[in-house]
Design a protein around this motif. Structure first.
Motif, PDB file in Angstrom:
ATOM      1  N   LEU A  51     -32.067  -0.063  33.017  1.00  0.00           N
ATOM      2  CA  LEU A  51     -32.431   0.205  31.625  1.00  0.00           C
ATOM      3  C   LEU A  51     -33.581   1.198  31.544  1.00  0.00           C
ATOM      4  CD1 LEU A  51     -32.251  -3.387  30.090  1.00  0.00           C
ATOM      5  CD2 LEU A  51     -30.523  -1.572  29.980  1.00  0.00           C
ATOM      6  N   LYS A  52     -34.547   1.064  32.448  1.00  0.00           N
ATOM      7  CA  LYS A  52     -35.678   1.992  32.472  1.00  0.00           C
ATOM      8  C   LYS A  52     -35.199   3.408  32.781  1.00  0.00           C
ATOM      9  CE  LYS A  52     -40.192   2.761  34.622  1.00  0.00           C
ATOM     10  NZ  LYS A  52     -39.998   4.186  34.796  1.00  0.00           N
ATOM     11  N   VAL A  53     -34.332   3.546  33.759  1.00  0.00           N
ATOM     12  CA  VAL A  53     -33.784   4.853  34.119  1.00  0.00           C
ATOM     13  C   VAL A  53     -32.997   5.419  32.930  1.00  0.00           C
ATOM     14  CG1 VAL A  53     -32.113   6.034  35.610  1.00  0.00           C
ATOM     15  CG2 VAL A  53     -33.751   4.401  36.595  1.00  0.00           C
ATOM     16  N   TRP A  54     -32.211   4.569  32.266  1.00  0.00           N
ATOM     17  CA  TRP A  54     -31.399   4.999  31.119  1.00  0.00           C
ATOM     18  C   TRP A  54     -32.287   5.533  29.999  1.00  0.00           C
ATOM     19  CZ3 TRP A  54     -26.698   6.313  29.780  1.00  0.00           C
ATOM     20  CH2 TRP A  54     -26.322   6.311  28.440  1.00  0.00           C
ATOM     21  N   TYR A  55     -33.274   4.739  29.567  1.00  0.00           N
ATOM     22  CA  TYR A  55     -34.136   5.169  28.471  1.00  0.00           C
ATOM     23  C   TYR A  55     -34.980   6.376  28.858  1.00  0.00           C
ATOM     24  CZ  TYR A  55     -33.556   1.942  24.510  1.00  0.00           C
ATOM     25  OH  TYR A  55     -33.102   1.294  23.391  1.00  0.00           O
ATOM     26  N   ASP A  56     -35.349   6.480  30.109  1.00  0.00           N
ATOM     27  CA  ASP A  56     -36.138   7.620  30.570  1.00  0.00           C
ATOM     28  C   ASP A  56     -35.325   8.913  30.545  1.00  0.00           C
ATOM     29  OD1 ASP A  56     -38.566   8.711  31.532  1.00  0.00           O
ATOM     30  OD2 ASP A  56     -37.802   8.675  33.584  1.00  0.00           O
ATOM     31  N   SER A  57     -34.000   8.805  30.624  1.00  0.00           N
ATOM     32  CA  SER A  57     -33.150   9.995  30.700  1.00  0.00           C
ATOM     33  C   SER A  57     -32.627  10.463  29.339  1.00  0.00           C
ATOM     34  CB  SER A  57     -31.945   9.723  31.614  1.00  0.00           C
ATOM     35  OG  SER A  57     -31.076   8.779  31.022  1.00  0.00           O
ATOM     36  N   ARG A  58     -32.825   9.725  28.292  1.00  0.00           N
ATOM     37  CA  ARG A  58     -32.211  10.057  26.988  1.00  0.00           C
ATOM     38  C   ARG A  58     -32.788  11.321  26.359  1.00  0.00           C
ATOM     39  NH1 ARG A  58     -27.838   8.948  27.655  1.00  0.00           N
ATOM     40  NH2 ARG A  58     -28.701   9.195  29.709  1.00  0.00           N
ATOM     41  N   GLY A  59     -34.028  11.620  26.591  1.00  0.00           N
ATOM     42  CA  GLY A  59     -34.644  12.797  25.991  1.00  0.00           C
ATOM     43  C   GLY A  59     -34.017  14.102  26.421  1.00  0.00           C
ATOM     44  N   ALA A  60     -33.389  14.119  27.584  1.00  0.00           N
ATOM     45  CA  ALA A  60     -32.792  15.344  28.111  1.00  0.00           C
ATOM     46  C   ALA A  60     -31.354  15.544  27.650  1.00  0.00           C
ATOM     47  CB  ALA A  60     -32.837  15.313  29.641  1.00  0.00           C
ATOM     48  N   GLN A  61     -30.837  14.629  26.865  1.00  0.00           N
ATOM     49  CA  GLN A  61     -29.435  14.687  26.441  1.00  0.00           C
ATOM     50  C   GLN A  61     -29.316  15.380  25.089  1.00  0.00           C
ATOM     51  OE1 GLN A  61     -27.286  13.496  28.812  1.00  0.00           O
ATOM     52  NE2 GLN A  61     -29.184  13.104  29.911  1.00  0.00           N
ATOM     53  N   GLY A  62     -28.841  16.612  25.073  1.00  0.00           N
ATOM     54  CA  GLY A  62     -28.703  17.362  23.833  1.00  0.00           C
ATOM     55  C   GLY A  62     -27.467  17.020  23.027  1.00  0.00           C
ATOM     56  N   ASP A  63     -26.583  16.197  23.607  1.00  0.00           N
ATOM     57  CA  ASP A  63     -25.347  15.838  22.909  1.00  0.00           C
ATOM     58  C   ASP A  63     -25.411  14.440  22.301  1.00  0.00           C
ATOM     59  OD1 ASP A  63     -25.348  14.434  25.302  1.00  0.00           O
ATOM     60  OD2 ASP A  63     -23.206  14.731  25.674  1.00  0.00           O
ATOM     61  N   ARG A  64     -26.610  13.857  22.264  1.00  0.00           N
ATOM     62  CA  ARG A  64     -26.773  12.528  21.675  1.00  0.00           C
ATOM     63  C   ARG A  64     -28.220  12.349  21.237  1.00  0.00           C
ATOM     64  NH1 ARG A  64     -24.885   8.148  25.130  1.00  0.00           N
ATOM     65  NH2 ARG A  64     -26.435   6.827  24.147  1.00  0.00           N
ATOM     66  N   LEU A  65     -28.417  11.389  20.352  1.00  0.00           N
ATOM     67  CA  LEU A  65     -29.760  11.083  19.857  1.00  0.00           C
ATOM     68  C   LEU A  65     -29.950   9.581  19.944  1.00  0.00           C
ATOM     69  CD1 LEU A  65     -32.379  12.054  18.480  1.00  0.00           C
ATOM     70  CD2 LEU A  65     -31.208  11.759  16.286  1.00  0.00           C
TER      71      LEU A  65
END
Length: 184
Positions: A51-65
Motif C-alpha cells: 500500500l505504501k509503494v502504491w500510494y507513493d507511486s500515484r503522483g507520477a501517473q498522468g492517466d489517473r487522479l
C-alpha cells in the motif's frame, strides 16, 4: 496527460489531497474495514508495504487522479476518490470512491468529495464523461450518485458473487453538459 496536475481541492467538510505515503495508515484501515470490503466487493488484502509503494507511486501517473479525502480542520484521512481508466480518445474516465467505514458514513464526506472532483474535472480538463459502477445493494451510494446528477445507463446482472449470493452492478455516468446545468 489529463491528470498530470495533482490538485488540492478544498471544501467545507473535506479537503481532497494527492495521495502519498502519509495516507497509508488510513488506507490500511480502509482496506481492512468489513463494511467497506462488503460495499466494494473487494477480495484479498494487500500487505501494508504494498500500500505504501502504491500510494507513493500515484503522483507520477498522468492517466489517473488519486486523492485522499481528509476532513477539513484536523486533516484526518476518511477515504479516497479516484479517477482512473482514462479513455483520452473518447474524453472519459471512471470514478471510484471508498470511505473508511461507519465512522465516515452519513456525514456528507462522500457527496462533497464527488462534487469537488467533478467540478475539477469538468472545469479544468477536456473530459466529457465520468462513469462508474456500484453494486445494487449499496442503496446509499446509488442515492448519492443520483442526487449529484449521475444517470443510470444499465445493469450488469449477477456481476458479483459474495457469500454464495449473486448481486447486480449498476452502471451510471454524468456528462459535462449535465454538470453545467445541474441544480446547485
Amino acid at each position: 496527460m489529463v491528470f498530470a496536475h495533482k490538485p488540492v481541492l478544498p471544501g467545507e467538510h473535506v479537503t481532497l489531497r494527492p495521495v502519498g505515503p502519509e495516507h497509508v495508515d488510513g488506507l490500511w484501515e480502509l482496506v481492512n474495514d468489513p463494511e467497506t470490503i462488503r460495499l466494494t466487493g473487494s477480495r484479498g488484502r494487500p500487505e501494508r508495504e504494498a500500500l505504501k509503494v502504491w500510494y507513493d507511486s500515484r503522483g507520477a501517473q498522468g492517466d489517473r487522479l488519486d486523492l485522499a479525502i481528509c476532513t477539513t480542520g484536523d486533516d484526518v484521512y476518511v477515504g479516497e476518490i479516484v479517477l482512473n481508466e482514462l479513455d483520452a480518445d473518447n474524453l472519459s474516465c471512471n470514478l471510484r470512491i471508498a470511505l473508511i467505514g461507519p465512522r465516515a458514513y452519513g456525514r456528507g464526506y462522500g457527496t462533497e468529495a464527488i462534487r469537488l472532483t467533478l467540478d475539477h474535472v469538468f472545469t479544468t480538463t477536456p473530459l466529457h464523461r465520468v462513469g462508474l459502477e456500484v453494486y445494487a445493494f449499496n442503496e446509499r451510494a446509488v442515492h448519492v450518485y443520483r442526487k449529484i446528477g449521475f444517470v443510470q445507463e444499465g445493469v450488469c446482472r449477477d456481476a458479483l458473487l459474495m457469500n454464495g449470493d449473486w448481486y447486480d452492478s449498476v452502471i451510471m455516468s454524468i456528462l459535462a453538459p449535465d454538470w453545467v446545468v445541474r441544480e446547485i
